[in-house]
Design a protein around this motif. Structure first.
Motif, mmCIF file in Angstrom:
data_model
loop_
_atom_site.group_PDB
_atom_site.id
_atom_site.type_symbol
_atom_site.label_atom_id
_atom_site.label_comp_id
_atom_site.label_asym_id
_atom_site.label_seq_id
_atom_site.Cartn_x
_atom_site.Cartn_y
_atom_site.Cartn_z
ATOM 1 N N ALA A 129 9.212 3.755 -6.563
ATOM 2 C CA ALA A 129 9.779 2.627 -7.298
ATOM 3 C C ALA A 129 10.207 3.085 -8.688
ATOM 4 O O ALA A 129 9.943 4.225 -9.099
ATOM 5 C CB ALA A 129 8.761 1.492 -7.404
ATOM 6 N N TYR A 165 1.324 -0.060 -6.124
ATOM 7 C CA TYR A 165 1.579 -0.968 -7.245
ATOM 8 C C TYR A 165 0.725 -2.220 -7.085
ATOM 9 O O TYR A 165 1.060 -3.151 -6.354
ATOM 10 C CB TYR A 165 3.079 -1.264 -7.327
ATOM 11 C CG TYR A 165 3.853 -0.001 -7.650
ATOM 12 C CD1 TYR A 165 3.731 0.588 -8.906
ATOM 13 C CD2 TYR A 165 4.630 0.635 -6.686
ATOM 14 C CE1 TYR A 165 4.382 1.772 -9.204
ATOM 15 C CE2 TYR A 165 5.288 1.821 -6.978
ATOM 16 C CZ TYR A 165 5.164 2.389 -8.235
ATOM 17 O OH TYR A 165 5.802 3.566 -8.536
ATOM 18 N N VAL A 212 -1.212 -5.623 -7.304
ATOM 19 C CA VAL A 212 -0.943 -7.013 -7.641
ATOM 20 C C VAL A 212 -2.181 -7.550 -8.349
ATOM 21 O O VAL A 212 -3.307 -7.401 -7.864
ATOM 22 C CB VAL A 212 -0.635 -7.843 -6.380
ATOM 23 C CG1 VAL A 212 -0.490 -9.321 -6.726
ATOM 24 C CG2 VAL A 212 0.631 -7.319 -5.705
ATOM 25 N N GLU A 227 10.239 -4.693 -9.334
ATOM 26 C CA GLU A 227 9.972 -5.058 -7.942
ATOM 27 C C GLU A 227 11.219 -5.044 -7.071
ATOM 28 O O GLU A 227 11.110 -5.040 -5.846
ATOM 29 C CB GLU A 227 9.285 -6.423 -7.873
ATOM 30 C CG GLU A 227 7.853 -6.399 -8.372
ATOM 31 C CD GLU A 227 7.108 -7.693 -8.097
ATOM 32 O OE1 GLU A 227 7.765 -8.700 -7.739
ATOM 33 O OE2 GLU A 227 5.874 -7.700 -8.241
ATOM 34 N N PRO A 284 7.592 -5.260 -2.231
ATOM 35 C CA PRO A 284 6.219 -5.718 -2.506
ATOM 36 C C PRO A 284 5.524 -6.342 -1.309
ATOM 37 O O PRO A 284 4.308 -6.529 -1.330
ATOM 38 C CB PRO A 284 6.417 -6.754 -3.623
ATOM 39 C CG PRO A 284 7.756 -6.493 -4.191
ATOM 40 C CD PRO A 284 8.573 -5.982 -3.051
ATOM 41 N N PRO A 338 4.864 -10.796 -4.211
ATOM 42 C CA PRO A 338 5.494 -10.246 -5.419
ATOM 43 C C PRO A 338 4.978 -10.929 -6.681
ATOM 44 O O PRO A 338 4.621 -12.109 -6.655
ATOM 45 C CB PRO A 338 6.985 -10.526 -5.191
ATOM 46 C CG PRO A 338 7.125 -10.732 -3.715
ATOM 47 C CD PRO A 338 5.838 -11.364 -3.268
ATOM 48 N N HIS A 391 5.235 -7.703 -14.154
ATOM 49 C CA HIS A 391 4.361 -6.905 -13.290
ATOM 50 C C HIS A 391 3.905 -5.666 -14.066
ATOM 51 O O HIS A 391 4.462 -4.581 -13.938
ATOM 52 C CB HIS A 391 5.094 -6.491 -12.005
ATOM 53 C CG HIS A 391 4.196 -5.874 -10.982
ATOM 54 N ND1 HIS A 391 4.449 -5.952 -9.629
ATOM 55 C CD2 HIS A 391 3.039 -5.175 -11.086
ATOM 56 C CE1 HIS A 391 3.496 -5.334 -8.957
ATOM 57 N NE2 HIS A 391 2.639 -4.846 -9.838
#
Length: 253
Positions: free
Chosen positions: A140, A165, A167, A184, A189, A200, A205
């Motif tokens: 990403a 990544y 959350v 994102e 996601p 997401p 984020h």
């Protein structure tokens, strides 16, 4: 001839041995293995100890938190490196809390940001965000949100990176200062394991941040899943900037 001999002898004395660099601060690293995070330990240890030699700070390395049984006062910062924090015994948790209340500082890396709900609320608030889940490891675009913070100095505005990544949520309403985020739109996601739901977070984020807690500084980076990441120059620059600020409070322009 005698004056020349005297000067030569003096020069030999001054150059006989190089001066040893004095350690600027002491860092305690807690790197305990867990189910999905153990191969990183020898790689990370080699790289962080090399950074310590290059930048003149001392490192104490522990796989079980035993240093928490003693005096944490000499350490400018404690780094939780992929360590499950809930594995610390209650007495060790209380000693770490006392260390932070006395002006100690903490750095939290990747897996160490995850603590089961209600297992250690004080630590969860120290991290500043609560873990929900994460999609599968993907490539990403990590984005620089604060170019003034040392952990971002060596990074481009958009950094191609592959990681988990996380959350997160903010149930304790902790104010943090994000320094890295993730775009994102540059990965999926929702790509997650069967039985889980990938949600997401949107434009907000964060992937790395800092704040103050109790009487100390806290730096958190959610990056750092695989062992080979601890050989990557940019990632190590990211860690070094976090270490430097956490231990000294310096570097913010």
């Amino acid at each position: 001839m005698r004056p020349m001999l005297t000067i030569a002898a003096l020069a030999a004395t001054l150059t006989a041995a190089p001066a040893a660099a004095e350690d600027q601060f002491k860092l305690l690293v807690i790197a305990a293995p867990s189910t999905y995070h153990y191969e990183y330990i020898p790689v990370a240890r080699d790289s962080i100890e090399r950074l310590a030699r290059l930048h003149a700070f001392a490192v104490t390395w522990s796989a079980d938190g035993a240093p928490f049984d003693g005096d944490l006062g000499p350490y400018a910062a404690v780094m939780f490196l992929n360590t499950p924090p809930e594995t610390l015994s209650e007495p060790r948790r209380r000693r770490f809390e006392a260390y932070m209340r006395g002006g100690g500082n903490a750095m939290v890396v990747h897996r160490a940001a995850i603590v089961p709900a209600a297992a250690w609320p004080w630590y969860e608030q120290m991290v500043g965000r609560s873990f929900v889940n994460h999609p599968k490891l993907q490539t990403a675009a990590v984005t620089k949100l604060d170019p003034r913070f040392p952990a971002t100095f060596a990074l481009p505005d958009r950094w191609i990176w592959s990681d988990e990544y996380y959350v997160t949520t903010n149930p304790y309403r902790v104010t943090i200062h994000p320094v890295l985020g993730v775009d994102e739109t540059s990965y999926d996601p929702t790509l997650i394991w069967p039985g889980q739901v990938g949600r997401p977070m949107g434009k907000d984020h964060p992937e790395a941040w800092y704040h103050t807690y109790e009487k100390g500084r806290v730096f958190v980076t959610l990056l750092g899943h695989n062992a080979d990441m601890y050989r990557n120059g940019r990632y190590l620059d990211h860690l070094l900037g976090g270490i430097w600020w956490t231990a000294t409070g310096r570097g913010i322009g």
